[in-house]
Design a protein around this motif. Structure first.
Motif, mmCIF file in Angstrom:
data_model
loop_
_atom_site.group_PDB
_atom_site.id
_atom_site.type_symbol
_atom_site.label_atom_id
_atom_site.label_comp_id
_atom_site.label_asym_id
_atom_site.label_seq_id
_atom_site.Cartn_x
_atom_site.Cartn_y
_atom_site.Cartn_z
ATOM 1 N N ILE A 105 -10.668 28.413 26.462
ATOM 2 C CA ILE A 105 -10.454 26.964 26.381
ATOM 3 C C ILE A 105 -8.991 26.603 26.538
ATOM 4 C CG2 ILE A 105 -10.229 27.002 23.872
ATOM 5 C CD1 ILE A 105 -11.628 24.297 23.826
ATOM 6 N N GLN A 106 -8.112 27.502 26.133
ATOM 7 C CA GLN A 106 -6.688 27.214 26.281
ATOM 8 C C GLN A 106 -6.245 27.265 27.738
ATOM 9 O OE1 GLN A 106 -5.111 30.144 23.475
ATOM 10 N NE2 GLN A 106 -4.163 28.448 22.379
ATOM 11 N N ALA A 107 -6.835 28.191 28.489
ATOM 12 C CA ALA A 107 -6.440 28.339 29.886
ATOM 13 C C ALA A 107 -6.974 27.207 30.741
ATOM 14 C CB ALA A 107 -6.925 29.674 30.424
ATOM 15 N N LYS A 108 -8.094 26.657 30.347
ATOM 16 C CA LYS A 108 -8.676 25.561 31.110
ATOM 17 C C LYS A 108 -7.920 24.270 30.855
ATOM 18 C CE LYS A 108 -13.381 27.410 31.249
ATOM 19 N NZ LYS A 108 -14.797 27.179 30.871
ATOM 20 N N ARG A 113 -4.124 33.576 37.558
ATOM 21 C CA ARG A 113 -4.802 34.145 36.391
ATOM 22 C C ARG A 113 -5.663 35.339 36.785
ATOM 23 N NH1 ARG A 113 -8.547 30.154 33.574
ATOM 24 N NH2 ARG A 113 -9.117 32.119 32.556
ATOM 25 N N MET A 114 -6.339 35.197 37.933
ATOM 26 C CA MET A 114 -7.252 36.240 38.393
ATOM 27 C C MET A 114 -6.492 37.508 38.758
ATOM 28 S SD MET A 114 -9.698 36.111 41.758
ATOM 29 C CE MET A 114 -8.254 36.046 42.831
ATOM 30 N N GLY A 115 -5.344 37.351 39.400
ATOM 31 C CA GLY A 115 -4.580 38.503 39.809
ATOM 32 C C GLY A 115 -5.098 39.120 41.101
ATOM 33 N N GLY A 136 -1.920 36.431 50.979
ATOM 34 C CA GLY A 136 -2.507 35.515 51.954
ATOM 35 C C GLY A 136 -3.258 34.376 51.289
ATOM 36 N N LEU A 137 -3.982 34.668 50.205
ATOM 37 C CA LEU A 137 -4.693 33.612 49.469
ATOM 38 C C LEU A 137 -3.714 32.602 48.875
ATOM 39 C CD1 LEU A 137 -7.413 35.709 47.568
ATOM 40 C CD2 LEU A 137 -7.709 34.298 49.608
ATOM 41 N N LEU A 138 -2.626 33.098 48.321
ATOM 42 C CA LEU A 138 -1.619 32.199 47.736
ATOM 43 C C LEU A 138 -0.947 31.350 48.822
ATOM 44 C CD1 LEU A 138 0.055 34.669 45.209
ATOM 45 C CD2 LEU A 138 -1.648 32.916 44.705
ATOM 46 N N ASP A 139 -0.632 31.973 49.959
ATOM 47 C CA ASP A 139 0.036 31.247 51.041
ATOM 48 C C ASP A 139 -0.884 30.191 51.654
ATOM 49 O OD1 ASP A 139 2.303 32.741 50.672
ATOM 50 O OD2 ASP A 139 1.846 34.191 52.259
ATOM 51 N N LEU A 198 1.966 31.639 30.863
ATOM 52 C CA LEU A 198 2.987 32.500 30.256
ATOM 53 C C LEU A 198 2.840 32.581 28.744
ATOM 54 C CD1 LEU A 198 6.124 31.445 32.349
ATOM 55 C CD2 LEU A 198 4.694 33.481 32.637
ATOM 56 N N LEU A 199 2.531 31.469 28.124
ATOM 57 C CA LEU A 199 2.466 31.438 26.668
ATOM 58 C C LEU A 199 1.170 32.010 26.116
ATOM 59 C CD1 LEU A 199 4.092 27.952 26.004
ATOM 60 C CD2 LEU A 199 5.144 30.203 25.827
ATOM 61 N N VAL A 200 0.076 31.777 26.830
ATOM 62 C CA VAL A 200 -1.215 32.274 26.369
ATOM 63 C C VAL A 200 -1.413 33.724 26.786
ATOM 64 C CG1 VAL A 200 -3.716 31.887 26.499
ATOM 65 C CG2 VAL A 200 -2.163 29.952 26.420
ATOM 66 N N GLY A 201 -0.562 34.201 27.691
ATOM 67 C CA GLY A 201 -0.688 35.565 28.154
ATOM 68 C C GLY A 201 -1.787 35.752 29.176
ATOM 69 N N LYS A 202 -2.058 34.699 29.948
ATOM 70 C CA LYS A 202 -3.132 34.761 30.939
ATOM 71 C C LYS A 202 -2.626 34.989 32.363
ATOM 72 C CE LYS A 202 -6.772 34.310 28.421
ATOM 73 N NZ LYS A 202 -7.771 35.403 28.371
ATOM 74 N N SER A 203 -1.335 35.196 32.515
ATOM 75 C CA SER A 203 -0.815 35.467 33.851
ATOM 76 C C SER A 203 -1.079 36.923 34.211
ATOM 77 C CB SER A 203 0.687 35.181 33.901
ATOM 78 O OG SER A 203 1.212 35.519 35.163
ATOM 79 N N ALA A 204 -1.580 37.138 35.423
ATOM 80 C CA ALA A 204 -1.917 38.497 35.846
ATOM 81 C C ALA A 204 -0.670 39.344 36.064
ATOM 82 C CB ALA A 204 -2.747 38.458 37.123
#
Length: 816
Positions: free
Chosen positions: A727-730, A475-477, A488-491, A518-524
């Protein structure tokens, strides 16, 4: 012939009385008139020079060169022969070369037949009274005897010496130097004897060198002398080790070692040195272990200092070949039976202070004494204990993953810095590069075991929190981070996932959170999402391939909406609609049973789109799920107009305030007919969060039945577009609980299927074998507990998929 006889020739001789010489030079006469230049002659001894000077007046003049010969007995003459007797006594003969005369010439030929080594003196000499053969006795050494009698004399001198221990070693060194110098001189003088006579009569006859050294070796091997030498060496070693500085006579030791090597005594010396070192440091280790029982770190530092000190002493006095042996003895004596105590007591402090250098020194020392198991065990136990503490701390679940990452980073640093071994294959001779050291695989396995066992302290939770941590990162990107830093953070988070045995928990939570993003549009970034799915599928779990179908649905939905919008008028409200059509099999959602009353114009546009979709895909059923729907509203506040980005549930509630400025909770619930918990959570986000577009009366964190809500006209925000739909993303506690319940239900089905499949194949199995086979069948998804397996077996027996043997309750049969 005994070399000792040759070494003990008399100090003086009358055979060379005709030679007129001074201590340093000799004058030679020719025909009694002219004299040749003064020449240096060899000096055997100052005593011989002084003694021989008394006989110069009796010399006679003799012309022609002179030959000095040593005549070994090659003629087989009996010992009674005067010539053989003379040779046996080591006498040296001189004979004028080229002299005339009956008896002189015949005698000279006899001498030449017996030897071929000669030294020509090219000047006339004074002829002695005996014209045919001059008998000369010359003393080559100062000592009277060097046979058994001489060995006894020398031994007595050394044993009776009153020097202090280390000074006595210096005395012994002087004796060795004297002896070796004299033997070298004698060997040089009697070269012909070694090269001809000894070679011909070998092995019955020894060379001058071997015969002489054999005599001296008997001195060195004497038990009393050996004991005094050992005591002196012990005194020196103890003095240096106790005082931690070199002794003033230390330079004598390398000289002693040189002479001992010459006389083949180095092995005995080295063994004594090693035994003495071992005894000393074993005693010191026992003493310091008691004195420093509460301070193992200081014990280890002292041991390090001792090893370095002993290494410096070895390099200063010992041959290179002895260095490693002494070092091994010192390390083993100090650390033997101490590795477990040191590792267990100090590893925690090393990790707390991040003192990886000292930890690496400990690893190196323990590896040299072949005792790494205690350190490996301490390493595993330390991290397992800390992982368990983090996992069990339910009050800090939100911080769990970051704390685990910190522990993993520390463990990795120790593994890559402190626990390094040399490569198995040495570098090729053609390269000068230093071989790269690699982490010790035993410690890498210990690290994996520590985290895996630590995760078991609280089943399911670590996998869940790792999935939620990745959700936040995605979400942060990337933000201000570089691509490599972000990856590196993801790995790092995925590296923790490897330790979890609850693969199904991680997979379920990750899919649900991916769907939300994907549905809420919160993916970076959709590209990063796709890359993560590919990585998870290829390296971790093949079932992550279902995420690919999600992206396909989104792509098809966009094309469908584009087609729908082209059919609408520009001013139509339908152009603002964006519906996403999802395959139920590809998304981790079940058909919703919860309904909410939408505003009439919204409901009208949804109905129109439903008709459009069914016209294109007849036979398909659309079930609208508004829980993940979003909306954009324009709100007028005193500070100005703001665009509010909210969830569909929040939009439905806010639109009610177009009609009234104040609405009680009960009226809101009745108007929109939303599920109670969902409505309270929605109102909390609007009236109790950081961005309060509504006011709750009375104020408070919880929504009560009697609360009243008002539109907050005083709301202000520095941004024109305000996001309130976090609230939806949480992930709510209720949603987490439902997800866990879904996972448990899915596990029961998975276990039932695995047990039935196994029994169908085997027909009959004992309980233990069935349990082991079941665990093996589902281990790639989760590791079931023994109780869970037992319950599923009992359930299948009650459902008549299998039966228990009446004779043996642990034996089961499959029922076709």
């Amino acid at each position: 012939m005994e070399v000792s006889v040759l070494l003990t020739l008399p100090t003086t001789s009358s055979g060379l009385e005709f030679l007129k010489s001074s201590p340093a030079t000799q004058e030679w006469a020719t025909d009694g008139s002219a004299s040749s230049p003064r020449r240096k002659i060899a000096r055997l001894d100052t005593d011989s020079d002084i003694a021989s000077s008394s006989s110069r007046s009796r010399s006679k003049t003799l012309k022609g060169p002179i030959t000095i010969r040593v005549i070994p007995d090659e003629s087989g003459a009996s010992p009674a022969s005067p010539l053989v007797e003379d040779v046996a006594q080591g006498r040296v003969y001189t004979s004028p070369k080229g002299l005339t005369g009956e008896s002189g010439a015949g005698q000279d030929e006899a001498i030449q037949r017996r030897t071929k080594m000669h030294s020509d003196l090219a000047h006339p000499i004074e002829r002695p009274s005996h014209p045919h053969l001059v008998h000369v006795r010359v003393d080559l050494l100062c000592m009277p005897f060097l046979d058994r009698e001489m060995a006894t004399t020398l031994l007595k001198i050394l044993l009776d010496a009153e020097e202090e221990p280390v000074e006595w070693i210096a005395l012994l060194v002087k004796f060795c130097e004297w002896f070796e110098t004299q033997v070298a001189l004698l060997t040089s003088l009697l070269t012909y004897y070694d090269q001809v006579y000894v070679v011909k009569h070998s092995p019955n006859v020894l060379s001058i060198h071997d015969e002489a050294y054999g005599v001296f070796d008997r001195i060195l091997k004497n038990p009393q002398l050996a004991k005094r030498l050992q005591d002196s060496l012990s005194f020196w070693l103890y003095w240096e080790r106790d005082n931690h500085e070199p002794h003033e006579y230390r330079e004598t030791i390398p000289k002693l070692i040189k002479h001992l090597t010459t006389h083949n005594q180095l092995a005995a010396f080295e063994q004594f040195y090693v035994d003495n070192t071992q005894s000393y440091y074993k005693k010191e280790s026992e003493k310091k272990a008691k004195d420093l029982s509460d301070d193992p770190l200081q014990f280890f530092k002292d041991a390090q200092a001792r090893i370095q000190e002993e290494g410096a002493r070895s390099e200063a006095v010992l041959p290179v070949g002895s260095w490693s042996r002494v070092r091994q003895v010192v390390e083993a004596s100090l650390l033997d039976h101490r590795a477990e105590w040191l590792a267990k007591s100090t590893l925690g402090s090393f990790m707390a202070s991040k003192d990886l250098k000292t930890l690496g020194d400990m690893y190196t020392l323990f590896s040299r004494i072949n005792d790494l198991k205690p350190l490996e065990k301490a390493y595993q136990e330390y991290f397992q204990k800390n992982v368990e503490q983090v996992v069990k701390d339910s009050n800090k679940d939100e911080e769990m993953v970051q704390r685990l990452l910190d522990l993993k980073s520390l463990a990795d640093n120790a593994l890559s810095t402190s626990f390094l071994v040399a490569p198995l294959t040495p570098p090729s001779a053609s390269t000068s590069a230093v071989p790269e050291r690699r982490p010790d695989q035993a410690f890498a396995y210990a690290l994996n075991t520590a985290f895996t066992l630590g995760f078991r302290a609280r089943r399911n939770k670590p996998a869940e929190m790792i999935a939620k941590h990745l959700h936040l990162l995605l979400r942060m990107g990337q933000g201000t981070l570089s691509h490599a830093e972000y990856q590196g953070l993801l790995d790092d988070a995925l590296a923790l996932y490897r330790f979890s045995e609850d693969k199904d928990v991680f997979r379920t939570f990750y899919h649900r959170l991916l769907a939300k993003r994907l549905l809420v549009g919160k993916s970076a970034s959709d590209d990063v999402e796709a890359e993560m799915l590919k990585k998870l599928k290829e390296k971790y779990d093949p079932e992550f391939g279902m995420g690919e179908d999600m992206f396909k649905d989104l792509t098809l939905s966009k094309e469908m909406m584009k087609d729908y919008h082209t059919r609408q008028e520009k001013a139509s409200l339908a152009n603002k609609l964006n519906a996403v059509i999802l395959q139920q099999s590809a998304w981790p959602f079940s058909a919703t049973k919860q309904q909410v009353d939408l505003p009439a114009d919204m409901q009208k546009e949804l109905s129109r789109y439903t008709d459009f979709y069914k016209a294109k895909h007849s036979g398909r059923v659309l079930n609208w799920d508004h829980a993940l729907g979003t909306a954009s509203l324009k709100a007028r506040f005193k500070a100005g107009i703001k665009e509010l980005s909210v969830s569909l549930y929040q939009a439905v509630v806010l639109l009610l305030f177009n009609e009234k400025e104040e609405i009680p909770f009960k009226d809101i619930k009745e108007l929109i007919r939303m599920e109670d918990d969902e409505l309270r959570r929605t109102l909390q986000s609007l009236a109790c969060g950081k961005k309060k577009v509504l006011r709750k009366v009375p104020a408070g964190r919880d929504v009560e039945d009697d609360d009243v809500f008002r539109f907050n006209a005083d709301f202000d925000d520095p941004h024109a577009r305000v996001h309130i739909n976090s609230i939806q993303a949480k992930v709510s506690a209720e949603e987490t609980q439902k997800t866990n319940e879904y996972i448990e239900g899915d596990r029961k089905i998975f276990l039932d299927a695995a047990i039935v499949r196994i029994m169908k194949s085997k027909k009959e199995m004992t309980y233990e074998k069935l349990k082991a086979a079941t665990i093996d069948a589902v281990k790639n998804h989760f590791v079931p507990t023994v109780d869970a397996i037992k319950k599923r077996i009992d359930g299948l027996v009650s459902q008549e998929y299998m039966r228990r043997s009446e004779e043996d309750k642990n034996l089961f049969f499959y029922i076709a």
